[in-house]
Design a protein around this motif. Structure first.
Motif, PDB file in Angstrom:
ATOM      1  N   ILE A  90      39.776  42.658  44.776  1.00 34.01           N
ATOM      2  CA  ILE A  90      40.838  41.931  43.915  1.00 34.01           C
ATOM      3  C   ILE A  90      42.058  41.840  44.617  1.00 34.01           C
ATOM      4  CG2 ILE A  90      41.803  41.895  41.621  1.00 34.01           C
ATOM      5  CD1 ILE A  90      39.750  43.454  40.413  1.00 34.01           C
ATOM      6  N   PRO A  91      42.552  40.569  44.881  1.00 34.81           N
ATOM      7  CA  PRO A  91      43.671  40.345  45.701  1.00 34.81           C
ATOM      8  C   PRO A  91      44.865  40.893  45.007  1.00 34.81           C
ATOM      9  CG  PRO A  91      42.281  38.381  45.580  1.00 34.81           C
ATOM     10  CD  PRO A  91      41.708  39.245  44.510  1.00 34.81           C
ATOM     11  N   ASP A  92      45.982  41.293  45.867  1.00 32.93           N
ATOM     12  CA  ASP A  92      47.022  41.971  45.040  1.00 32.93           C
ATOM     13  C   ASP A  92      48.103  41.143  44.257  1.00 32.93           C
ATOM     14  OD1 ASP A  92      46.767  44.237  46.774  1.00 32.93           O
ATOM     15  OD2 ASP A  92      47.947  43.565  48.189  1.00 32.93           O
ATOM     16  N   GLY A  93      47.548  39.846  44.478  1.00 35.13           N
ATOM     17  CA  GLY A  93      48.292  38.847  43.546  1.00 35.13           C
ATOM     18  C   GLY A  93      47.799  38.722  42.065  1.00 35.13           C
ATOM     19  N   LEU A  94      46.677  39.323  41.750  1.00 33.28           N
ATOM     20  CA  LEU A  94      46.194  39.304  40.420  1.00 33.28           C
ATOM     21  C   LEU A  94      46.264  40.668  39.773  1.00 33.28           C
ATOM     22  CD1 LEU A  94      42.949  37.701  41.236  1.00 33.28           C
ATOM     23  CD2 LEU A  94      44.669  36.610  39.752  1.00 33.28           C
ATOM     24  N   SER A  95      46.965  40.895  38.653  1.00 33.04           N
ATOM     25  CA  SER A  95      46.910  41.966  37.678  1.00 33.04           C
ATOM     26  C   SER A  95      45.460  42.491  37.373  1.00 33.04           C
ATOM     27  CB  SER A  95      47.674  41.918  36.428  1.00 33.04           C
ATOM     28  OG  SER A  95      48.975  41.667  36.801  1.00 33.04           O
ATOM     29  N   LEU A  96      45.137  43.549  37.383  1.00 36.53           N
ATOM     30  CA  LEU A  96      43.726  44.176  37.090  1.00 36.53           C
ATOM     31  C   LEU A  96      43.192  43.669  35.639  1.00 36.53           C
ATOM     32  CD1 LEU A  96      43.475  47.569  38.693  1.00 36.53           C
ATOM     33  CD2 LEU A  96      42.697  45.365  39.834  1.00 36.53           C
ATOM     34  N   ASP A  97      44.486  43.649  34.883  1.00 35.65           N
ATOM     35  CA  ASP A  97      43.809  43.352  33.437  1.00 35.65           C
ATOM     36  C   ASP A  97      43.578  42.122  33.125  1.00 35.65           C
ATOM     37  OD1 ASP A  97      46.420  42.753  33.733  1.00 35.65           O
ATOM     38  OD2 ASP A  97      47.308  43.441  31.950  1.00 35.65           O
ATOM     39  N   VAL A  98      44.206  41.071  33.963  1.00 35.45           N
ATOM     40  CA  VAL A  98      43.701  39.489  33.804  1.00 35.45           C
ATOM     41  C   VAL A  98      42.806  39.191  34.773  1.00 35.45           C
ATOM     42  CG1 VAL A  98      46.161  39.069  32.784  1.00 35.45           C
ATOM     43  CG2 VAL A  98      45.720  38.777  35.243  1.00 35.45           C
ATOM     44  N   ALA A  99      42.481  40.082  35.893  1.00 39.79           N
ATOM     45  CA  ALA A  99      41.494  39.968  36.790  1.00 39.79           C
ATOM     46  C   ALA A  99      40.147  40.277  36.413  1.00 39.79           C
ATOM     47  CB  ALA A  99      41.906  40.680  38.090  1.00 39.79           C
ATOM     48  N   ALA A 100      40.095  41.333  35.258  1.00 41.62           N
ATOM     49  CA  ALA A 100      38.559  41.746  34.901  1.00 41.62           C
ATOM     50  C   ALA A 100      37.812  40.444  34.329  1.00 41.62           C
ATOM     51  CB  ALA A 100      38.747  42.813  33.909  1.00 41.62           C
ATOM     52  N   PRO A 101      38.296  39.695  33.475  1.00 42.68           N
ATOM     53  CA  PRO A 101      37.255  38.651  33.018  1.00 42.68           C
ATOM     54  C   PRO A 101      36.842  37.616  34.044  1.00 42.68           C
ATOM     55  CG  PRO A 101      39.065  39.071  31.408  1.00 42.68           C
ATOM     56  CD  PRO A 101      39.462  39.917  32.702  1.00 42.68           C
ATOM     57  N   LEU A 102      37.604  37.714  35.115  1.00 45.72           N
ATOM     58  CA  LEU A 102      37.287  36.703  36.251  1.00 45.72           C
ATOM     59  C   LEU A 102      35.914  37.129  36.849  1.00 45.72           C
ATOM     60  CD1 LEU A 102      40.629  36.348  38.351  1.00 45.72           C
ATOM     61  CD2 LEU A 102      39.829  35.006  36.437  1.00 45.72           C
ATOM     62  N   LEU A 103      35.381  38.357  36.559  1.00 47.55           N
ATOM     63  CA  LEU A 103      34.133  38.614  37.382  1.00 47.55           C
ATOM     64  C   LEU A 103      33.166  38.046  36.630  1.00 47.55           C
ATOM     65  CD1 LEU A 103      34.377  40.525  39.966  1.00 47.55           C
ATOM     66  CD2 LEU A 103      36.251  40.960  38.413  1.00 47.55           C
ATOM     67  N   CYS A 104      33.287  37.680  35.355  1.00 48.64           N
ATOM     68  CA  CYS A 104      32.132  36.816  34.957  1.00 48.64           C
ATOM     69  C   CYS A 104      32.720  35.488  34.583  1.00 48.64           C
ATOM     70  CB  CYS A 104      31.538  37.516  33.572  1.00 48.64           C
ATOM     71  SG  CYS A 104      30.246  36.630  32.930  1.00 48.64           S
ATOM     72  N   ALA A 105      33.522  35.302  33.631  1.00 47.75           N
ATOM     73  CA  ALA A 105      34.043  34.069  33.130  1.00 47.75           C
ATOM     74  C   ALA A 105      34.652  33.240  34.329  1.00 47.75           C
ATOM     75  CB  ALA A 105      35.053  34.401  31.867  1.00 47.75           C
ATOM     76  N   GLY A 106      35.177  33.848  35.380  1.00 44.55           N
ATOM     77  CA  GLY A 106      35.797  33.056  36.251  1.00 44.55           C
ATOM     78  C   GLY A 106      34.704  32.710  37.065  1.00 44.55           C
ATOM     79  N   VAL A 107      33.911  33.330  37.491  1.00 45.32           N
ATOM     80  CA  VAL A 107      32.914  32.978  38.675  1.00 45.32           C
ATOM     81  C   VAL A 107      31.996  31.850  37.939  1.00 45.32           C
ATOM     82  CG1 VAL A 107      31.300  34.900  38.582  1.00 45.32           C
ATOM     83  CG2 VAL A 107      31.536  33.582  40.656  1.00 45.32           C
TER      84      VAL A 107
END
Length: 346
Positions: A144-161
């Protein structure tokens, strides 16, 4: 084995409850991840309630996992302790078939191993992100790149991709008109990503209730599908339509909005079968397609893209004790736009 706290569904349709599960010891190529945040995906509800068929219980859902590496195996080369990482919908695959070798592990010909509700190569059921820790092979872990907060990055692992993959595959970008059906957990990510790719973006939603949100997220246009005039006005408009909803649609009506040689790609997975008059495809050389999450390489590309463009999920952070309430609210479309569990509360 290491014992960790988790929230699990003890049986189909049963409320989730706090329990403990065992995680395997860290192997040569494994990373131990202290989970910080876990998104709640509609898929979790489908599986915990056996909407997609027989499931494995007790079940710890969760395939939108963001955390920090706390231990690495002796052979690990991609990560070190302290790295910010994510885990999505799969934790293994055969690694040998043509799809795996091409970076499409999600389409593994022998079947990928799901992050939960699956059986790993060790013969043990997999458990997901509604837990304190998880052990994952480094090859199925992403940075997870430093530019993304972990809380808003979590949904990217399914909804994002899940939305990035079809948008990229069907070449969403400048000069392309893209429509997104539904503005929910998947749909709001699709709007953000399609906008960042440079496409002209339209939201097709049942009503105009979320119109202001849709425009703020990056949509250029917003239409209510409950209005028959929408289908008259937009006939033959779109190069690509991405359906994010998990309810059956009138595909003939939506295909009428697709241009010649355009595509309607489904990422939502209704529990019910659909019917289709093939003339809605034949009359325009149109494609009705599906897309399933993304491979590991593509998932990393998506995270890097989102970091570059400042894209994270719109979330409502909840405690673990609110999971069952959150499930009901998801079913009532009462979330803007993704519930994320603070796993420190488990």
């Amino acid at each position: 084995m290491t014992t960790v706290a988790a929230y699990a569904a003890p049986a189909a349709k049963a409320p989730l409850e706090r329990t403990t599960i065992e995680r395997r010891e860290v192997g040569e190529f494994d990373v131990l991840i202290d989970i910080k945040f876990a998104g709640i995906c509609h898929s979790d509800i489908h599986q915990a309630r056996e909407g997609w068929g027989e499931a494995i219980f007790p079940m710890v859902p969760g395939h939108e996992i963001a955390g920090v590496v706390s231990e690495v195996g002796s052979g690990v080369t991609k990560f070190k302790v302290g790295d910010r990482v994510g885990v999505g919908c799969m934790v293994d695959s055969c690694r040998e078939c043509e799809n795996c070798k091409a970076g499409f592990e999600q389409y593994c010909l022998k079947g990928m191993v799901g992050t939960y509700n699956a059986v790993g190569k060790d013969g043990r059921p997999t458990h997901g992100g509604y837990s304190q820790k998880i052990v994952v092979d480094e090859n199925y872990t992403v940075r997870i790149p430093d530019g993304l907060s972990l809380d808003v990055a979590a949904p990217l692992l399914c909804a994002g991709v899940t939305t990035f993959s079809p948008l990229r595959h069907w070449n969403a970008g400048p000069g392309k008109k893209v429509a997104i059906i539904g503005l929910g957990g998947l749909g709001h990510m699709a709007v953000k990503i399609a906008h960042a790719m440079g496409a002209e973006v339209t939201v097709l939603s049942q009503s105009l209730r979320k119109k202001d949100d849709g425009l703020k997220l990056g949509a250029d246009h917003y239409y209510a599908t409950s209005d028959p005039k929408t289908f008259e006005e937009l006939q033959g408009t779109f190069d690509l339509i991405v359906s994010t909803v998990s309810a059956p649609l009138d595909f003939g009506a939506y295909l009428s909005l697709v241009k010649v040689d355009g595509a309607l790609a489904n990422v939502g997975a209704p529990e019910e079968p659909i019917s289709l008059n093939l003339f809605s495809l034949i009359g325009g050389r149109k494609t009705l397609a599906g897309s399933l999450i993304g491979g590991i390489r593509e998932t990393q590309e998506m995270l890097d893209f989102c970091a570059e463009h400042g894209i994270g999920a719109e979330i409502e952070l909840i405690s673990a004790s609110e999971i069952n309430e959150a499930y009901e609210r998801v079913l009532n479309s009462d979330v803007r736009y993704r519930f994320v569990i603070d796993t420190a509360t488990i």
